[in-house]
Design an enzyme around this catalytic site. Structure first.
Site, short mmCIF file in Angstrom:
data_model
loop_
_atom_site.label_atom_id
_atom_site.label_comp_id
_atom_site.label_asym_id
_atom_site.label_seq_id
_atom_site.Cartn_x
_atom_site.Cartn_y
_atom_site.Cartn_z
CG PHE A 1 46.11 46.95 43.51
CD1 PHE A 1 47.30 46.24 43.58
CD2 PHE A 1 46.13 48.31 43.77
CE1 PHE A 1 48.49 46.87 43.92
CE2 PHE A 1 47.32 48.96 44.10
CZ PHE A 1 48.50 48.24 44.17
CB CYS A 2 41.77 42.82 40.09
SG CYS A 2 42.90 41.55 39.54
CB ALA A 3 40.31 47.88 41.59
CG HIS B 1 38.58 44.07 37.46
ND1 HIS B 1 39.73 43.90 36.72
CD2 HIS B 1 38.42 45.42 37.58
CE1 HIS B 1 40.24 45.08 36.41
NE2 HIS B 1 39.46 46.03 36.92
#
Ligand code: PLP
Length: 462
Positions: free
Chosen positions: A382-384, A136
């Site tokens: 995982f911020c993705a 992100h």
């Protein structure tokens, strides 16, 4: 104490790795309690989130700390020493990144900060191209610009083709920027940075490399990769003292409004006749470093870069490759464990592996690894999020409930588990991880777990 004495302290403390030994890191002897009784040394296998400090970095910081002083313009001896160390750190980082003449190294707080700084410095009408697979931090800062999101590719070659296609179809010949990761924080896979840079430049675009996961594992040369900027974070590079870097071309940065307005960024400030204020901003990196610089962070980050370069990235990568094989081979006959990848299981990668376990949700599995084996991994998305949606299918969720249905055999999963390691990881941690995964899959958890604030934790109420 002088700058050269501090440098000598640092060189004397340097630990020459024996080729197969991990580099000394802080916390290597820390023990943690097990819910099932007793204590074990903590196996930190979440390096991709934040890596432990290198002992060498800690020693360097400790040697400097008594001499800490204000940076820039302080007249006292310690201010001058600190200023020199701060600017030396900048030169060290520039040297190790193989910066070109005229490139700037800006100290920031992190990769996120660096990419937001670049986003704030984009020229008018800049078009941005970014794969949906990015973290992100690389996906979101460009929202003020015209952004083209590219679908997840299934090979490095397809990534290059997709970028070429998108750039060829662009609707103007104005400025354009490609943002790409060097190594995925989810799959650990290496992206074809040099080829993507060549494609970007062939179409008149520039490229910024998100090296948050690459820089701790491989040497990064701006010149060799031919990228325009690189961004990375100290805390993933064994220097958790709050500094990050944006390094590369000076022109867009020099022409942009300062990222933060304030002291340090301004050269001259005068009152106007009409009562307002005129400001002349610095053209150097200081333009985007307003406020008191984080000299300890910069010093630590430069120390870590030096330590890794001296240990030799080739040596570190060979050792890490062996640890990756320990994980892959050790779990090869456990079909319930499915590794996530875009480019295939054998694609070159850094020590970052994500997987799902049939029948488990990630939060539950990670909680059991921690509570029953003293192993710290990460679970979730995982911020993705777009990448995890592409890899897992269905509608994945960040923050798993213990009771939520786990990954369907061979099918969709709610979330994933990530194991990651690096220069300080002893073999035993990875071997314990493999043994723990096998035992949990075969025998189940020995403890019961419940959900508290969206996290799965051992149920100690009984
Ligand atoms: C590939 C990648 N890019 C960017 C970031 C953001 O780094 P930071 O949180 O240090 O800003 C991360 C952090 O996990 C990452 O893995």
């Amino acid at each position: 104490m002088s700058v050269s004495t501090l440098a000598a302290v640092s060189a004397a403390d340097a630990v020459a790795p024996s080729g197969c030994a991990p580099l000394p890191v802080l916390g290597r002897d820390v023990t943690v309690p097990l819910v099932t009784g007793g204590e074990v040394t903590y196996a930190a296998l979440d390096y991709a989130a934040s890596a432990p400090a290198l002992q060498r970095v800690w020693d360097d910081v400790a040697a400097y700390a008594p001499y800490y002083g204000s940076v820039h313009r302080g007249a006292g001896y310690l201010s001058q020493l600190s200023t020199e160390l701060f600017e030396n750190a900048r030169r060290t980082v520039a040297g190790l990144l193989d910066c070109r003449d005229g490139d700037q190294v800006v100290f920031t707080r992190s990769t996120t900060d660096s990419l937001n700084l670049l986003a704030a410095a984009l020229p008018d009408d800049c078009q941005v191209f970014v794969f949906e697979t990015e973290h992100h931090a690389a996906l979101l800062p460009w929202r003020g610009a015209r952004v083209t999101f590219l679908d997840a590719p299934d090979s490095p070659e397809q990534a290059v083709r997709a970028l070429e296609h998108a750039l060829a179809a662009r609707d103007s010949h104005g400025p354009a920027l490609v943002c790409v990761t060097g190594a995925s924080n989810v799959t650990g896979e290496l992206w074809p940075v040099r080829e993507l840079a060549a494609a970007a430049h062939a179409h008149g675009a520039r490229i910024v490399l998100d090296a948050a996961q690459l820089a701790p594992h491989h040497a990064v040369s701006l010149r060799e990769l031919d990228v325009d900027w690189v961004a990375f974070s100290g805390h993933k590079l064994y220097a958790p003292f709050g500094a990050g870097v944006l390094a590369g071309r000076a022109d867009w940065l020099r022409e942009a409004e300062p990222y933060l307005a304030g002291g340090g960024a301004s050269r001259k400030v005068t009152r106007r006749e009409d009562g307002g204020v005129d400001v002349q901003w610095h053209d150097s990196a200081a333009r985007h470093e307003a406020g008191s610089p984080n000299v300890i962070g910069a010093y630590a980050l430069a120390s870590a870069c030096k330590a890794l370069a001296e240990a030799g990235f080739g040596t570190l990568a060979a050792r890490e490759e062996r640890l990756i094989r320990t994980v892959r081979d050790g779990l090869a006959d456990v079909p319930e464990v499915r590794f996530l990848s875009l480019f295939g299981d054998d694609a070159p990668r850094v020590g970052v592996l994500s997987f799902v376990v049939d029948g488990w949700n990630g939060s539950h599995f990670a909680a059991a690894l921690s509570a029953e084996y003293g192993i710290g991994v990460r679970d979730g998305l995982f911020c993705a999020h777009p990448l995890l949606r592409a890899l897992l299918g269905g509608d994945p969720q960040d923050g798993g409930e213990c009771g939520a249905p786990g990954a369907a055999p061979g099918g969709t999963a709610l979330d994933a588990i990530r194991v990651s390691f690096g220069a300080g990881t002893p073999d035993e941690h990875v071997e314990r991880f493999v043994r723990a995964v096998r035992e949990l899959v075969r025998g189940g958890a020995r403890w019961s777990y419940r959900t508290v604030d969206g996290r799965c934790v051992p149920d100690t109420s009984a």
